[in-house]
Design an enzyme around this catalytic site. Structure first.
Site, PDB file in Angstrom:
ATOM      1  N   ASP A   8       3.526   0.803   1.748  1.00 31.17           N
ATOM      2  CA  ASP A   8       4.056   1.488   2.954  1.00 31.17           C
ATOM      3  C   ASP A   8       2.903   1.474   4.072  1.00 31.17           C
ATOM      4  O   ASP A   8       1.730   1.457   3.951  1.00 31.17           O
ATOM      5  CB  ASP A   8       4.793   2.658   2.842  1.00 31.17           C
ATOM      6  N   GLU A  28      17.865   4.270   1.237  1.00 31.21           N
ATOM      7  CA  GLU A  28      16.826   4.176   0.632  1.00 31.21           C
ATOM      8  C   GLU A  28      16.124   5.715   0.538  1.00 31.21           C
ATOM      9  O   GLU A  28      15.584   6.297   1.455  1.00 31.21           O
ATOM     10  CB  GLU A  28      15.652   3.544   0.945  1.00 31.21           C
TER      11      GLU A  28
END
EC number: 4.2.1.20
Length: 251
Positions: free
Chosen positions: A50, A39
């Site tokens: 995140d 990723e």
């Protein structure tokens, strides 16, 4: 799921921090260590899905002058050698243009995208574009999703499904809740199911139970942003952790 099948390791790193050549060298070393898919994170100022480690890496990359051309440069050197997806937030995709992004993905051999803040309903409207360029847009499921919602989300899932395990689900409750969502997913698709949240070298074996792979981000990125380490030390440490995780989930 056949437990004898090799479980996959997806590794997240933030693109172009501290600089492009480092990202390329790190990615290729991670592949050698057992990372199956990468990723490649697109730095963004407000990465809402995140935690603080990846958020800091995003901001450092942006402060360092990251531009989309940096993403394309590193992708051109990584994607020919390992399966690579672009992970980012909708804003950069929207501003640049989804189709232009997919054209670039096609040019460099990127296999798909992971866009955590893209609503499922909007994602559906983009399916024809993704099909045109033969790219996957990864579907997300969470323990809070109803059976009906899961069926809707994953019916046309491609490549793998990203299962988000929330921090609040711990101990026996976690096992019970995750086993329910896993069985719900399995009812509707054979697309591989990967778990991504809080996965590191200590938790990976437990979290990998019943799924086809794990997604690891912060435990790698925290070493990328550790200024006490040299470039080579960062690459060595991250690759060693990747190797350990890959071995543990397949014990």
């Amino acid at each position: 799921m056949n437990e004898n099948i090799d479980k996959k390791l997806v590794g997240y790193i933030t693109a172009s921090y501290p600089e492009n050549n480092f990202t390329v060298d790190l990615a290729l070393s991670m592949k050698e260590a057992g990372v199956d898919s990468l990723e490649l994170g697109i730095p963004f100022s407000d990465p809402v899905a995140d935690g603080p480690v990846i958020e800091k890496a995003n901001l450092l990359a942006l402060n360092n002058g990251f531009k989309l051309n940096d993403l394309f440069e590193v992708s051109s050197k990584i994607a020919p050698h390992m399966d690579t997806l672009w992970m980012g937030y909708m804003n950069p995709f929207y501003r640049y243009g989804i189709e232009k992004f997919l054209q670039k993905a096609d040019e460099y051999g990127i296999t798909g995208t992971i866009i955590p803040d893209l609503p499922f309903e909007m994602a559906g409207s983009l399916t024809p574009l993704y099909e045109k360029y033969n790219k996957a847009n990864i579907s997300f499921v969470a323990p809070t999703d109803s059976d009906e919602r899961i069926k809707e989300i994953i019916t046309d899932s491609k490549k793998f499904i990203y299962m988000v395990a929330y921090a609040g689900i711990t101990g026996s409750g976690q096992s019970e809740d995750l086993s329910t969502i896993i069985s719900n997913v399995r009812k509707y698709t054979n697309t591989p199911l990967y778990i991504g949240f809080g996965v590191d070298e200590n938790t990976c074996k437990e979290k990998s139970q019943g799924v086809d792979g794990v997604i690891v981000g912060s435990t790698f990125v925290k070493h990328i942003i550790d200024d006490s380490l040299s470039y080579n030390e960062k690459i060595t440490k991250i690759s060693a952790i990747a190797k350990e995780i890959k071995e543990k989930i397949n014990e």
